[in-house]
Design an enzyme around this catalytic site. Structure first.
Site, PDB file in Angstrom:
ATOM      1  N   HIS A   1      -8.571   7.419  -1.196  1.00 48.13           N
ATOM      2  CA  HIS A   1      -7.499   6.926  -0.348  1.00 48.13           C
ATOM      3  C   HIS A   1      -6.221   6.748  -1.183  1.00 48.13           C
ATOM      4  O   HIS A   1      -5.452   7.693  -1.308  1.00 48.13           O
ATOM      5  CB  HIS A   1      -7.965   5.632   0.320  1.00 48.13           C
ATOM      6  CG  HIS A   1      -7.048   5.138   1.386  1.00 48.13           C
ATOM      7  ND1 HIS A   1      -7.457   4.372   2.436  1.00 48.13           N
ATOM      8  CD2 HIS A   1      -5.716   5.273   1.546  1.00 48.13           C
ATOM      9  CE1 HIS A   1      -6.429   4.078   3.212  1.00 48.13           C
ATOM     10  NE2 HIS A   1      -5.369   4.616   2.696  1.00 48.13           N
TER      11      HIS A   1
ATOM     12  N   TYR B   1       7.998 -13.228 -24.206  1.00 46.30           N
ATOM     13  CA  TYR B   1       8.831 -12.111 -23.746  1.00 46.30           C
ATOM     14  C   TYR B   1       9.793 -12.625 -22.665  1.00 46.30           C
ATOM     15  O   TYR B   1       9.426 -13.490 -21.879  1.00 46.30           O
ATOM     16  CB  TYR B   1       7.937 -11.010 -23.184  1.00 46.30           C
ATOM     17  CG  TYR B   1       8.711  -9.822 -22.668  1.00 46.30           C
ATOM     18  CD1 TYR B   1       8.968  -8.721 -23.482  1.00 46.30           C
ATOM     19  CD2 TYR B   1       9.191  -9.793 -21.361  1.00 46.30           C
ATOM     20  CE1 TYR B   1       9.679  -7.636 -23.011  1.00 46.30           C
ATOM     21  CE2 TYR B   1       9.910  -8.716 -20.885  1.00 46.30           C
ATOM     22  CZ  TYR B   1      10.153  -7.643 -21.711  1.00 46.30           C
ATOM     23  OH  TYR B   1      10.853  -6.564 -21.238  1.00 46.30           O
TER      24      TYR B   1
ATOM     25  N   HIS C   1       0.855  -1.191   0.000  1.00 48.26           N
ATOM     26  CA  HIS C   1       0.000   0.000   0.000  1.00 48.26           C
ATOM     27  C   HIS C   1       0.885   1.233   0.000  1.00 48.26           C
ATOM     28  O   HIS C   1       1.869   1.293   0.735  1.00 48.26           O
ATOM     29  CB  HIS C   1      -0.894   0.014   1.246  1.00 48.26           C
ATOM     30  CG  HIS C   1      -1.629   1.306   1.424  1.00 48.26           C
ATOM     31  ND1 HIS C   1      -2.394   1.880   0.429  1.00 48.26           N
ATOM     32  CD2 HIS C   1      -1.713   2.153   2.485  1.00 48.26           C
ATOM     33  CE1 HIS C   1      -2.929   3.006   0.870  1.00 48.26           C
ATOM     34  NE2 HIS C   1      -2.534   3.205   2.110  1.00 48.26           N
TER      35      HIS C   1
ATOM     36  N   ASP D   1       1.026  -4.612 -20.710  1.00 49.97           N
ATOM     37  CA  ASP D   1       2.116  -5.534 -20.384  1.00 49.97           C
ATOM     38  C   ASP D   1       1.998  -6.084 -18.955  1.00 49.97           C
ATOM     39  O   ASP D   1       2.589  -7.111 -18.632  1.00 49.97           O
ATOM     40  CB  ASP D   1       3.476  -4.826 -20.533  1.00 49.97           C
ATOM     41  CG  ASP D   1       3.947  -4.763 -21.979  1.00 49.97           C
ATOM     42  OD1 ASP D   1       3.445  -5.537 -22.806  1.00 49.97           O
ATOM     43  OD2 ASP D   1       4.816  -3.915 -22.279  1.00 49.97           O
TER      44      ASP D   1
ATOM     45  N   HIS E   1       0.811   5.846  -0.960  1.00 45.88           N
ATOM     46  CA  HIS E   1       0.072   7.044  -1.373  1.00 45.88           C
ATOM     47  C   HIS E   1       0.785   7.661  -2.567  1.00 45.88           C
ATOM     48  O   HIS E   1       0.862   8.883  -2.678  1.00 45.88           O
ATOM     49  CB  HIS E   1      -0.028   8.047  -0.219  1.00 45.88           C
ATOM     50  CG  HIS E   1      -0.940   7.606   0.875  1.00 45.88           C
ATOM     51  ND1 HIS E   1      -2.046   8.314   1.275  1.00 45.88           N
ATOM     52  CD2 HIS E   1      -0.929   6.498   1.657  1.00 45.88           C
ATOM     53  CE1 HIS E   1      -2.662   7.682   2.267  1.00 45.88           C
ATOM     54  NE2 HIS E   1      -1.992   6.579   2.524  1.00 45.88           N
TER      55      HIS E   1
END
Lengths: 246, 246, 246, 246
Positions: free
Chosen positions: D186, D244, D112, D137, D114
């Site tokens: 958030h 790839y 997580h 991708d 910001h």
């Protein structure tokens, strides 16, 4: 005489290896420069250069970490895409590079990135207009955006078709006059006389795209630079009577 | 006595060389500062300073790589643009610098860059409005954008005409009150009492242009700062009764 | 006994000096932090902290270069603005800091910058809306923008009036609940329990302003965060039952 | 035999400790990487990884300064959120991480932040459309934005409800096909097979969000990439016949 032939052959191969070693180092450095100039994060880019005499291209391997990548990891392919030397698979975009080398004999280096400002124009499906002398110093007109690839082209030899649509977009122009393009919904390709100049053009392209973005969002009615000024700046650097530089 | 004259002459030349050596170092550092402040990539900028007593200008050479550029590479020209000393050609923009020095006796240094925010306004053909005290601390009013150069001006002595249109735009104002301009579709020029202050103004200009861009795109109905606040901030730093600083 | 008094006095002065030395170092570091966090270029900012017991404020000197500024260059003033110690003049914005210290007994540090995103809102004359939890974690509501100063206020004790209009805008709120403001056409002020927390709030303010700018320009119909979420995030960090951190 | 059992138990515990030591180091490095990649300032982010065999999660402590944080500060919790080891409280967002681990057995790491561009979309309440191959991708479709949490959800077990609304938004899709989401007002959460890949996805997410922002603000009528191209790029990297990389 057989012996002599053998000697000559060995000599040739050794000489070839030596020359490609130098080219590998050049291509390696060009790829690293893409990262140090902030155009590439992770493995999102590739640079190549061709040895025209041998008809061989040196290109970055596919998906190898820049932190551990070494000169000897560069891959050598021929103009049909066969790997001639190298322990790794070449960049996935290798067929796009080859179309450029096969189509244009005056191109010596090709670069592909997902640099943020040029990719923004690619995603927006817009050409990058020539708004000023910064642009005109390097690109003799708007930097075009390709059409959409068809579903067939995507399902088929996708990377080769990407090259084909670039060539189609350039049309009958000299590719060195505007050595950059944005492939729609994808990102930029640049080229030049060698890998270094393709990298240089990739840096300039992103800076020019950045200023074009800011110009458009600041003044939506903005017009492109007038032809006379475009001519002046492009030709004072690249024309017959160029007087910029030493 | 002849001997004596010779001695005096040699002495003078040596003294002149020594002084220009100091000026060369100052101009060299000013050019390097343009890069370290992020205003210049590759060879996209130039700074100069004049020695008023001798009527000589020291300026960056044209198109020389900053990585290898040295103090002694700086070029000395007179006020007609003749190279007096230096192994390189002077910056292509030298005639623009000279127009400034020839027109305004209170200017000691000139800088040209393609810094991204100021160039954005140049490309958009817009002046940079005085939106706040950051602007007012250094520029006593909006930073103007020149008119288009005519085709004749572009085809003629282009770099000199660029200087002329700057002078035309400044009009009868004191150039040190707003020591910056953006040349339409081209980029910014700044100046000051010496090369250092011209560089300083180039940095401030780009920061002020950045905040003006963001202000306009955030609030398209924004008004310029009121005259009273503009006066207050400009004059507390630059007026007769300035009280900012030591 | 006279001797004894003298001894006590000397002792007190020495102790005061020692304590202010520590405060000077703290304020010096806070000012340097403003630059290293990218909020200040050249001399465009200032931080101060108050010693409440002594009623003395330590503040940055006016217009001194950060490269050469030293701990001992910090200036000590009393709450009327008289310089108590220091070879330099205090920051021009000192009277604004003093209004804050004189009005709010719970404020220990004040910071002023021209940081680019907060200044953008100041120039646009807009408050910075609480759009998300990043904002709510530090500011308990929108960050206000002051009204224009009147011509009289600007011509009079300008820096003190700047403080007055900040106090007027805060109204009867606790200044620590929203420890930041943007002064119209000028820039941000932040505060906190000491200089460090005022600097911290200045960094957060600019980041929050940056994201607010991008949010508004991405979606002009965007609404502020709902009160419930604002409460939740502010109070989980700052409320009586805060449970964030150790 | 008792002795033998004891021996085995001690052996097991020691082995467990040793393995978690390695995991702690991995999680510590993942958290530091969030900062060095520019996604996190101060304490605004957290990364975790699960040891599926032991049913234990290693996560960053709450509100600890990155400058002083050490490997041994990482906190070990079980899948109910009980602290098993560690002198600090775990990240406040730990319950959100646990919902992800408890719901999806193929997720090994959660992050997580910001980060500014992804948070911009969260604040604007908008999904991040798939505009190009850079997006395709890594993310097999638009990156969704959750609905508002209700007042009840905010007042209740807020951090757990945040996890629940993420799961609700993902619906019956495989979470690894689009390993990212923005929680309204958030910020972003990302995940992957381990902490490293969750960090990698957080970096890519922010870059993709940045280019999406620029694309939309440049051309408000822009369309998402066509499905065929999305399929092509996602599947050449992640499909059964991926080609790839090495």
């Amino acid at each position: 005489m057989q012996n002599n032939m053998k000697y000559i052959k060995v000599h040739k191969v050794l000489a070839a290896c030596f020359m490609l070693d130098k080219l590998k180092e050049k291509v390696y450095k060009a790829n690293m420069e893409l990262r140090s100039k902030g155009l590439v994060i992770y493995t999102w880019g590739n640079a190549s250069e061709i040895d025209r005499e041998k008809g061989l291209v040196v290109i970055k391997p596919s998906g190898v970490d820049y932190d551990t990548m070494k000169v000897e990891d560069m891959v050598v392919v021929d103009l049909d895409g066969n790997v001639v030397e190298g322990k790794y698979k070449p960049s996935t975009d290798m067929p796009t590079h080859l179309v450029m080398y096969n189509t244009y004999s005056n191109i010596g280096g090709v670069v592909h990135t997902h640099s943020e400002w040029a990719t923004t124009f690619a995603q927006a499906g817009m050409c990058i207009p020539a708004f000023g002398t910064t642009h005109a110093d390097y690109f003799y007109g708007d930097i075009p955006c390709t059409r959409d690839l068809s579903d067939e082209e995507i399902s088929g030899e996708y990377e080769k078709e990407t090259g084909n649509v670039i060539v189609e977009t350039i049309g009958d122009k000299n590719p060195l006059e505007i050595p950059a393009i944005v492939v729609k919904n994808h990102g930029p390709f640049t080229w030049g006389k060698d890998a270094d100049s393709a990298v240089y053009n990739a840096v300039v392209l992103d800076k020019v795209a950045e200023m074009a973005y800011k110009t458009i969002t600041l003044n939506k009615d903005v017009k492109a630079v007038k032809q006379h000024l475009l001519d002046k700046h492009y030709l004072r650097k690249h024309g017959e009577n160029a007087y910029y530089g030493q």
